[in-house]
Design an enzyme around this catalytic site. Structure first.
Site, PDB file in Angstrom:
ATOM      1  N   GLY A   1      -1.026   6.410  -3.112  1.00 42.86           N
ATOM      2  CA  GLY A   1      -0.356   6.030  -4.334  1.00 42.86           C
ATOM      3  C   GLY A   1      -0.781   4.631  -4.741  1.00 42.86           C
TER       4      GLY A   1
ATOM      5  N   GLY B   1       0.130   0.763  -6.409  1.00 42.29           N
ATOM      6  CA  GLY B   1       1.234  -0.156  -6.184  1.00 42.29           C
ATOM      7  C   GLY B   1       1.119  -0.887  -4.852  1.00 42.29           C
ATOM      8  CG  HIS B   2       0.522   0.860  -1.693  1.00 43.97           C
ATOM      9  ND1 HIS B   2       1.873   0.650  -1.565  1.00 43.97           N
ATOM     10  CD2 HIS B   2       0.356   2.204  -1.786  1.00 43.97           C
ATOM     11  CE1 HIS B   2       2.490   1.827  -1.568  1.00 43.97           C
ATOM     12  NE2 HIS B   2       1.595   2.775  -1.708  1.00 43.97           N
TER      13      HIS B   2
ATOM     14  CE  LYS C   1      -1.105   3.968   2.224  1.00 40.78           C
ATOM     15  NZ  LYS C   1      -2.158   4.554   1.369  1.00 40.78           N
TER      16      LYS C   1
ATOM     17  CG  HIS D   1       5.734   4.384  -0.431  1.00 44.34           C
ATOM     18  ND1 HIS D   1       5.271   4.317   0.857  1.00 44.34           N
ATOM     19  CD2 HIS D   1       4.705   4.860  -1.175  1.00 44.34           C
ATOM     20  CE1 HIS D   1       4.022   4.761   0.896  1.00 44.34           C
ATOM     21  NE2 HIS D   1       3.658   5.086  -0.320  1.00 44.34           N
TER      22      HIS D   1
END
Ligand code: ADP
Ligand code: ADP
Ligand code: MG
Ligand code: MG
Ligand code: MG
Ligand code: MG
Lengths: 332, 216, 332, 216
Positions: free
Chosen positions: C53, C55-56, C104, C219
């Site tokens: 995803g 946002g990291h 991950k 998250h």
């Protein structure tokens, strides 16, 4: 206040401990709060010193190393360091070729560096020259005021002039180049939130959910005006327009930095940079090099600043030269 | 009330100023939050704590006023930073030069000391009346001190007049547009706020009056 | 919600525009949302793909480049990318030596990469191997649950295994090394605030001024427990202790990363690292390399995570090998 | 109510599910905020919007149920991501295999379709009863569907029973400790919250009942 700190009054001392633990390639003088290269060049290089209040990391300590600074003097959070720190650093780094002080234009910084220059000249006879950066177009310039703030161009200057000094240029040439870089750079910043100064314990200002501050500096001060919150495309315009109308960037390459203010994640910085790039392209600015990330920050403030520097082949060459610091590294 | 001010009384002045910046630190920082960078209180607390640490032995060793004030100035210069460090530091360094070897000061010497200090601030910071800085509290304060002496009041009376005038000067910074220091970056938005340095300077002169009253 | 974005649903597409503008050394496939090296190696290297995803950041797109990844597949914010993205990337980067998928451990990521592996094998016959990272000691491990989360070790793995692939090791050796790195790494994270997922428009959870979350992932999920806010020294202990009691790091060098979660400024990260270093030293952990900064983040969450990797001379050599990516760079 | 379910009715089912996730998107994301990562609503909205875009022409071109459901499955797999993308995607891909070339389904065929879908979810995600996942809404839903048919109700009645049972199953996830998916990271802290996937699955079965009712 929620911060990864122990006591507010120990923030600087504690953070410097972490810096020295994390970076064996740096030497931290914890008493004077000066960060040095662990292995200084051993002869004849013009030395570059910068410094300022803490809370702007990686500026300046993160820019000490081969190809950039020789030393950084760390003040308390948002408070210029004191002249004795600068005198100490100046004496330590001088290798007979003189020392350039890189000072951001704030009354406190200018006065403290001024006193340091006077003291260093009187004490040790080291030749000290000073460049004062003042690139912030948010501030109206006038001989009656404190002038414009020194912000993002300081980062680019430390890199480019650092490379010139590393090449062995003399103090006059280094000073000259540094003044030219400052003259050719412009910046503008905005904030979505305030930051919280540890000793103050609460946000410097309140900003409603639907408002933002345009024209902020890097000390958590309110900006030039408070305006309605907007999307990234509109924000990019409000940042880029005043820069482009203050200086003509046509007809040559430019270096562009988009720096976060500390509390904004990288995904948003890239997103905003996408909008900035569109506007620069539309305006005919030829972007030759880009830096997106946290380079000159304001504690945990959410927001960003844009810096555009008019470059040329020589400046680009110096930009591309190897650099090895905690905050900026390539080629080494 | 004796007309002669001892070095011990000068130390009381500093101690009283230290207490005042501790008490008013949050207020000073709040003023600085509105038009500056939220550190004026912390800066002066750090500085005056360092000063009181540095002059701890001073009274018993009976140095001169000049020695004391020079130590105060150097300590402020090397511990405060920011704008107020060099400014208050220079104030005391110049004050030290004015008092020199004296171990007690008469009213005129006190005025000369304060005037030299203010001249140092002007030399360092180039502030003019109405720029919305500490000058706008100190200058009317010193004028009032001089007038009070001229009209025959003693040093305590003069210091009280100075403190009152400095407080008025502080309040009068509120409607001004800042032209010096970081408040100037705000332009019109600096209007409507008291200048933090003017507020701390008013405390400095009030502390002098308090120390003289206590010595009385 | 205050963010430098346009519309929440466009965050990923818009951010990728900025990435391609800022990094001419990367090629962004905007349709498939895959970031590639602009100049892939031209023969026989095992290719490394990661993804997850968004946002990291800088993970994973910021780790594409010489010495690390060959491609990164970008999912929506906090949402695993889809199998078609991975199949496309796998096909593009394969040079006949096979492809390692670095995944991950999250149910979504694992399932999507699994489907991609099945599809890639069926479609193109590319040999795909997969390493699943699961280094988060905050999560109790059990065969009955989804297992531990993959967090910070992923960054170190991408660097070290990337160097091994760059040297020309074959897929078996690369897979083997990657599993060893994962087995030898442990992480633990904490949050001072929640983050705000753009599409959700408000913080994922509320956290009172006097509380923090220990054992968070990346998250924005609440952590394993909510505990009273503490100072940096105490926080360091709560992060380091569970790591050290989960694996023995004695008797060899370690690589340590302290990563911010996106909303915490560098000065606090260094400060916290100073406390972590003290604890590691006390416990006899020999820290050979250190990384402090934002490397694996959780949007604008304030907080940090610590990762400790048991290394050896070979791993340190691969760590020191040149790398040229947006997020990690040295020697090039 | 006719006993045979057309492809057009299946499209109505999808359309009704799309409307439901739009309406309940914020609720689904709130559930996911409590024990997950706050994206379940956005994921399904993105997915079902993509599905409805992909099947737009499907009714007029009169493809088979298998063609339609395969397209739905592939669209979900390639547009949703996360855990729910492969799970709902596999549900529809397996459902497609079960219905094959048929252009209308009787009640038993509908049950077979749903069962194949659920088996796909289990094959992909390995969830068991009580793990606090979408399984815990779907499995009791399908059991109720089967029982209703056995006890002689028509396909609409069975779908309504399934929707009711799925809603009960959804509510029954509240006290459970999550053992699968990202809610499992919370351990004991996952107790006291409804599973977001169970909530969306209950919407999926309710949407089927609604579509059948409208077709009736
Ligand atoms: N040029 C100047 N001359 C006189 N006083 C000044 C000048 N610039 C700033 N000041 C004073 O300094 C005060 C701010 O001090 P402080 O907050 O400690 O430093 P900084 O502005 O560096 O954070 C202002 O309120 C003002 O009174
Ligand atoms: N192994 C699994 N088997 C079945 N369902 C699962 C499994 N893991 C997760 N889920 C379901 O997926 C839902 C979460 O979906 P979503 O939020 O879209 O994906 P993600 O967890 O990747 O963010 C959970 O509420 C749960 O019902
Ligand atoms: Mg300051
Ligand atoms: Mg200040
Ligand atoms: Mg997700
Ligand atoms: Mg989710």
């Amino acid at each position: 206040m929620k911060k990864l700190i122990n006591k507010p009054e120990d923030v600087l001392a504690d953070a410097l401990k972490g810096v020295s633990e994390a970076h064996p390639e740096l030497r931290v003088d914890h008493q004077h709060r000066v960060i040095y290269r662990a292995q200084p060049k051993d002869h004849g290089k013009v030395a570059l010193i910068s410094g300022g209040g803490s809370g702007h990391e990686p500026l300046h300590g993160g820019f000490v190393g081969v190809g950039m600074l020789d030393a950084a003097c760390c003040g308390e959070v948002f408070t210029s360091p004191t002249p004795d720190q600068m005198v100490e650093a100046t004496t330590v780094v001088d290798q007979g070729a003189g020392v350039l002080h890189i000072v951001k234009n704030y009354t406190g910084d200018v006065m403290n560096f001024e006193m340091a220059g006077e003291m260093a000249a009187a004490d040790s006879g080291v030749r000290v020259e000073t460049v004062v950066t003042d690139d912030d177009v948010a501030v109206q310039d006038s001989t009656w005021t404190a002038g414009r703030r020194g912000v993002g161009v300081t980062v680019l200057l430390e890199k480019i002039v650092g490379a010139a000094a590393e090449e062995g240029r003399d103090l006059d040439a280094v000073l000259d180049l540094s003044k030219r870089i400052n003259a050719q750079g412009r910046s503008m910043g905005m904030a979505l939130t305030s930051c919280t100064v540890p000793a103050a314990g609460k946000p410097t200002f309140d900003l409603p959910e639907d408002q933002m501050e345009m024209g902020v500096g890097i000390h958590g001060e309110p900006g030039r005006k408070r305006v309605p919150l907007a999307g990234a495309a509109e924000i990019a315009e409000q940042l880029v327009d005043p820069i482009l109308s203050d200086l003509d960037f046509q007809g040559g390459p430019s270096i562009v930095m988009l720096s976060g203010l500390g509390g904004t994640p990288l995904i948003e910085l890239y997103l905003l940079y996408g909008e900035v790039a569109v506007l620069l392209e539309k305006a005919g600015v030829q972007v030759a090099r880009t830096l997106v990330g946290d380079y000159i920050t304001s504690l945990d403030m959410a927001g960003a600043s844009v810096t555009v520097l008019k470059a040329d082949d020589e400046i680009l060459r110096l930009w591309d030269a190897p650099v090895k610091t905690a905050g900026l590294r390539w080629g080494l | 009330m004796t007309e002669s001010v001892s070095v011990a009384t000068l130390v009381d002045w500093l101690s009283s100023f230290r207490d005042a910046v501790h008490e008013q630190g949050t207020y000073l920082t709040e003023l600085d939050s509105a038009i500056g960078d939220a550190d004026h209180g912390a800066n002066l607390i750090r500085g005056m704590d360092a000063v009181m640490g540095a002059v701890a032995g001073e009274v018993s060793t009976v140095g001169s006023a000049g020695d004391l004030l020079k130590k105060v100035g150097m300590t402020l210069v090397t511990s405060v930073g920011g704008a107020s460090g060099p400014l208050y530091g220079t104030f005391f360094l110049r004050a030290a030069t004015a008092t020199g070897d004296a171990t007690s000061l008469d009213a005129a010497a006190v005025l000369a000391m304060l005037r030299a200090g203010l001249e140092g601030i002007v030399a360092r910071g180039k502030a003019e009346a109405g720029d919305k800085t500490m000058y706008d509290a100190l200058a009317p304060g010193l004028d009032a001190f001089a007038s009070a002496l001229e009209s025959g009041r003693d040093v305590l009376g003069a210091a009280e007049a100075a403190a009152d005038a400095a407080a008025d000067g502080r309040d009068a910074t509120e409607p001004l547009i800042a032209l010096k220091g970081r408040a100037s970056y705000l332009g019109e938005r600096s209007v409507g706020h008291i200048d933090p340095g003017a507020a701390s300077s008013a405390l400095l002169l009030r502390a002098l009056a308090d120390a003289l009253a206590a010595a009385g």
